[in-house]
Design a protein around this motif. Sequence first.
Motif, PDB file in Angstrom:
ATOM      1  N   LEU A  36       0.826  -1.205   0.000  1.00 53.12           N
ATOM      2  CA  LEU A  36       0.000   0.000   0.000  1.00 53.12           C
ATOM      3  C   LEU A  36       0.864   1.261   0.000  1.00 53.12           C
ATOM      4  N   ALA A  37       1.945   1.257   0.768  1.00 49.13           N
ATOM      5  CA  ALA A  37       2.844   2.412   0.805  1.00 49.13           C
ATOM      6  C   ALA A  37       3.464   2.649  -0.572  1.00 49.13           C
ATOM      7  N   LYS A  38       3.882   1.595  -1.226  1.00 44.09           N
ATOM      8  CA  LYS A  38       4.467   1.728  -2.562  1.00 44.09           C
ATOM      9  C   LYS A  38       3.440   2.240  -3.570  1.00 44.09           C
ATOM     10  N   THR A  39       2.206   1.817  -3.433  1.00 47.10           N
ATOM     11  CA  THR A  39       1.152   2.292  -4.326  1.00 47.10           C
ATOM     12  C   THR A  39       0.884   3.777  -4.101  1.00 47.10           C
ATOM     13  N   ILE A  40       0.911   4.208  -2.850  1.00 50.14           N
ATOM     14  CA  ILE A  40       0.738   5.630  -2.541  1.00 50.14           C
ATOM     15  C   ILE A  40       1.846   6.447  -3.190  1.00 50.14           C
TER      16      ILE A  40
ATOM     17  N   LYS B 265       3.601   5.680  -5.807  1.00 49.57           N
ATOM     18  CA  LYS B 265       3.416   5.627  -7.263  1.00 49.57           C
ATOM     19  C   LYS B 265       2.311   6.580  -7.729  1.00 49.57           C
ATOM     20  N   HIS B 266       1.181   6.607  -7.025  1.00 50.74           N
ATOM     21  CA  HIS B 266       0.012   7.357  -7.490  1.00 50.74           C
ATOM     22  C   HIS B 266      -0.126   8.746  -6.885  1.00 50.74           C
ATOM     23  N   ASN B 267       0.439   8.983  -5.718  1.00 54.37           N
ATOM     24  CA  ASN B 267       0.295  10.290  -5.090  1.00 54.37           C
ATOM     25  C   ASN B 267       1.537  11.148  -5.295  1.00 54.37           C
ATOM     26  N   HIS B 268       2.676  10.530  -5.221  1.00 54.60           N
ATOM     27  CA  HIS B 268       3.921  11.279  -5.326  1.00 54.60           C
ATOM     28  C   HIS B 268       4.457  11.284  -6.754  1.00 54.60           C
ATOM     29  N   HIS B 269       3.914  10.403  -7.587  1.00 56.66           N
ATOM     30  CA  HIS B 269       4.326  10.306  -8.994  1.00 56.66           C
ATOM     31  C   HIS B 269       5.845  10.226  -9.125  1.00 56.66           C
ATOM     32  N   THR B 270       6.428   9.403  -8.258  1.00 58.34           N
ATOM     33  CA  THR B 270       7.879   9.244  -8.223  1.00 58.34           C
ATOM     34  C   THR B 270       8.208   7.755  -8.287  1.00 58.34           C
TER      35      THR B 270
ATOM     36  N   GLU C  41      13.507   6.976   4.346  1.00 54.26           N
ATOM     37  CA  GLU C  41      12.842   7.769   5.382  1.00 54.26           C
ATOM     38  C   GLU C  41      11.413   8.129   4.961  1.00 54.26           C
ATOM     39  N   GLU C  42      11.241   8.543   3.714  1.00 52.65           N
ATOM     40  CA  GLU C  42       9.912   8.900   3.221  1.00 52.65           C
ATOM     41  C   GLU C  42       8.996   7.675   3.149  1.00 52.65           C
ATOM     42  N   LEU C  43       9.540   6.539   2.704  1.00 51.67           N
ATOM     43  CA  LEU C  43       8.767   5.299   2.650  1.00 51.67           C
ATOM     44  C   LEU C  43       8.353   4.880   4.059  1.00 51.67           C
ATOM     45  N   THR C  44       9.260   5.000   4.999  1.00 52.26           N
ATOM     46  CA  THR C  44       8.961   4.658   6.391  1.00 52.26           C
ATOM     47  C   THR C  44       7.875   5.572   6.948  1.00 52.26           C
ATOM     48  N   GLN C  45       7.930   6.862   6.621  1.00 55.67           N
ATOM     49  CA  GLN C  45       6.918   7.813   7.084  1.00 55.67           C
ATOM     50  C   GLN C  45       5.529   7.429   6.574  1.00 55.67           C
TER      51      GLN C  45
ATOM     52  N   GLU D 287       2.258   6.288   8.809  1.00 52.71           N
ATOM     53  CA  GLU D 287       0.943   6.928   8.703  1.00 52.71           C
ATOM     54  C   GLU D 287      -0.138   5.891   8.400  1.00 52.71           C
ATOM     55  N   LEU D 288       0.165   4.959   7.524  1.00 55.03           N
ATOM     56  CA  LEU D 288      -0.794   3.896   7.230  1.00 55.03           C
ATOM     57  C   LEU D 288      -1.086   3.091   8.484  1.00 55.03           C
TER      58      LEU D 288
END
Length: 119
Positions: free
Chosen positions: A39-43, A45-50, A58-62, A66-67
């Motif tokens: 789910l984090a990876k999908t976020i 991909k689709h929210n950060h477009h990165t 660090e960003e992935l962990t954040q 949150e999830l």
Amino acid sequence: MVGTSTEFDTLLELCQEQHRRIVLAVLASERRSLTVNDLAKTIIKHNHHTPLREISEEELTQIRMELHHVHIPKLADQSVVEYDQERQLVEPTPQFDQLQPSLFAIIDADPVLDSPIAL
């Protein structure tokens, strides 16, 4: 379909935050249990477009935190998903299936999200 005004208000509240909309959309699209990591990876991909390779750990962990602490518990409190914290597994419930027609309408109206959302 959402049966009452209260159920519709609850669905709107759940969809108020974009990360939750992405989680709900990918669960609807995949129709199976997914890990918090998926789910984090999908976020990302689709929210950060990165691309994932460009995201810091660090960003992935954040996003995972949150999830784990905010978004998934909110969905679980409304019986939309079941969350196995030990296995970090999120599974749609029968209640989730009932919400899908209204959920798709909300997700389709999001100008930022490309439909369909998949892993």
